[in-house]
Design an enzyme around this catalytic site. Structure first.
Site, short mmCIF file in Angstrom:
data_model
loop_
_atom_site.label_atom_id
_atom_site.label_comp_id
_atom_site.label_asym_id
_atom_site.label_seq_id
_atom_site.Cartn_x
_atom_site.Cartn_y
_atom_site.Cartn_z
N ASN A 49 43.50 35.57 32.94
CA ASN A 49 44.06 36.85 32.51
C ASN A 49 45.50 36.59 32.08
O ASN A 49 46.37 36.42 32.93
CB ASN A 49 43.99 37.85 33.68
CG ASN A 49 44.73 39.14 33.39
OD1 ASN A 49 45.08 39.42 32.24
ND2 ASN A 49 44.97 39.94 34.42
N LYS A 66 47.57 38.51 30.64
CA LYS A 66 48.47 39.67 30.72
C LYS A 66 49.32 39.79 29.45
O LYS A 66 48.83 39.47 28.37
CB LYS A 66 49.31 39.58 32.00
CG LYS A 66 48.46 39.34 33.24
CD LYS A 66 49.19 39.53 34.53
CE LYS A 66 48.22 39.26 35.68
NZ LYS A 66 48.79 39.52 36.99
N HIS A 122 42.08 46.64 35.99
CA HIS A 122 43.02 45.74 36.67
C HIS A 122 44.05 46.59 37.42
O HIS A 122 44.44 47.65 36.95
CB HIS A 122 43.71 44.83 35.65
CG HIS A 122 44.51 43.75 36.30
ND1 HIS A 122 45.77 43.99 36.80
CD2 HIS A 122 44.22 42.46 36.59
CE1 HIS A 122 46.22 42.86 37.35
NE2 HIS A 122 45.31 41.93 37.23
N GLU A 174 47.12 46.40 37.70
CA GLU A 174 48.32 46.76 36.93
C GLU A 174 48.05 47.95 36.02
O GLU A 174 48.93 48.77 35.77
CB GLU A 174 48.81 45.53 36.14
CG GLU A 174 49.45 44.51 37.08
CD GLU A 174 49.33 43.06 36.64
OE1 GLU A 174 48.99 42.79 35.47
OE2 GLU A 174 49.61 42.17 37.48
N GLU A 202 40.66 41.63 43.88
CA GLU A 202 42.06 41.21 43.79
C GLU A 202 42.92 42.08 44.69
O GLU A 202 43.34 43.18 44.30
CB GLU A 202 42.56 41.36 42.35
CG GLU A 202 41.78 40.54 41.35
CD GLU A 202 42.60 40.27 40.09
OE1 GLU A 202 42.85 39.10 39.82
OE2 GLU A 202 43.03 41.22 39.42
N GLY A 235 50.37 37.81 41.77
CA GLY A 235 51.68 37.41 41.26
C GLY A 235 52.73 37.25 42.34
O GLY A 235 53.92 37.17 42.05
N SER A 247 47.11 34.97 43.04
CA SER A 247 47.86 33.75 43.36
C SER A 247 46.96 32.52 43.54
O SER A 247 47.24 31.67 44.38
CB SER A 247 48.74 33.96 44.59
OG SER A 247 49.71 34.97 44.32
P1 PGA Z 1 47.97 35.95 39.63
O1 PGA Z 1 47.28 37.20 38.91
O2 PGA Z 1 46.97 34.82 39.59
O3 PGA Z 1 49.20 35.66 38.81
O4 PGA Z 1 48.30 36.36 41.02
C1 PGA Z 1 45.92 37.49 39.09
C2 PGA Z 1 45.54 38.71 38.29
O5 PGA Z 1 46.34 39.65 38.19
O6 PGA Z 1 44.42 38.78 37.75
#
Ligand code: PGA
Length: 255
Positions: A9, A11, A94, A96, A166, A172, A213
């Protein structure tokens, strides 16, 4: 047997040129890996160029979002039909998008129906916040999100889609969930919910990723877990070396 799927992903990172360079740096290595599906999800404007750069390979592409409507006066939105032919997957719900853009389970559900109607496989994201985690609400929250997202879908449709667990506190932050804890939520809570809503066969067929992460240094621990079928990778998917390493490590654990 469920084939593991590692999806990147990206982003809101990478210009079109950077996106094409990134897949050029990964495609040969990724294409050589057996037994693991790899997918990249670039920003919309780079999707067609990335799909072209990956044509003739078995690496998949996905969008990061879409609208549920066929078309219309929705400034700034992308319709499912616009994605058709350019990607096989679409990330929906997601955290976010839920957190910053007001997405709800109801909206995710409408999008899931629309995606499937257009031959796109949803990667439906669920996961609890830190507050909910601390309050011991993980199972209830995730169960509610899964139930809401899947409403009205057939067992066959659910068996073919992907769910990504998640935990928001792991995204993140560099703080990943413990593999055994993620496996419990994925197996008991998510697969359990699918079994309650549909049946055991459907629960055993749907692929469920962990996300939050993940990186080359911790992917093996997740892939050793029986209920975890891959990863939705954010930060580490932006580096060719890391993403390739994660796909290869998954293959080594699973094959
Ligand atoms: P990350 O993000 O691996 O940077 O923690 C995962 C995601 O948001 O799908």
């Amino acid at each position: 047997m469920r084939k593991p799927i590692i999806a990147g992903n990206w982003k809101m990172y990478k210009t079109v040129e950077e996106a094409v360079n990134l897949v050029r740096a990964m495609r040969r290595e990724l294409n050589g890996v057996e037994g693991v599906e790899s997918v990249v999800c670039p920003p919309f404007v780079a999707l067609t160029a990335v799909a072209d750069a990956l044509s003739g390979t078995k690496i998949g592409t996905g969008a990061q979002n879409m609208h549920w409507a066929e078309q219309g006066a929705y400034t700034g939105e992308i319709a499912p039909g616009m994605l058709e032919g350019w990607c096989q997957y679409v990330i929906l719900g997601h955290s976010e998008r839920r957190q910053y853009f007001g997405e709800t389970d109801e909206g995710v559900n409408k999008k899931a129906h629309a995606a499937l109607a257009h031959g796109l496989k949803p990667i439906i994201c669920v996961g609890e916040s830190l507050e909910q985690y601390d309050a011991g609400q993980t199972d209830a929250v995730v169960r509610g999100q899964v139930t809401g997202a899947l409403a009205g879908l057939s067992a066959e449709q659910v068996a073919g889609l992907v769910i990504a667990y998640e935990p928001i506190w792991a995204i993140g932050t560099g703080r990943n969930a413990a593999p055994a804890d993620a496996n419990r939520v994925i197996g008991a809570t998510i697969r359990g919910t699918v079994a309650d809503l549909y049946d055991e066969d459907t629960a055993q067929a749907v692929r469920i990723q962990y996300g939050g992460s993940t990186k080359p240094g911790n992917i093996e621990g997740f892939m050793q877990m029986p209920d975890i079928d891959g990863a939705l990778v954010g930060g580490a998917s932006l580096k060719a070396e890391d993403f390739v390493a994660m796909v290869k490590l998954t293959a080594a654990v699973r094959n």
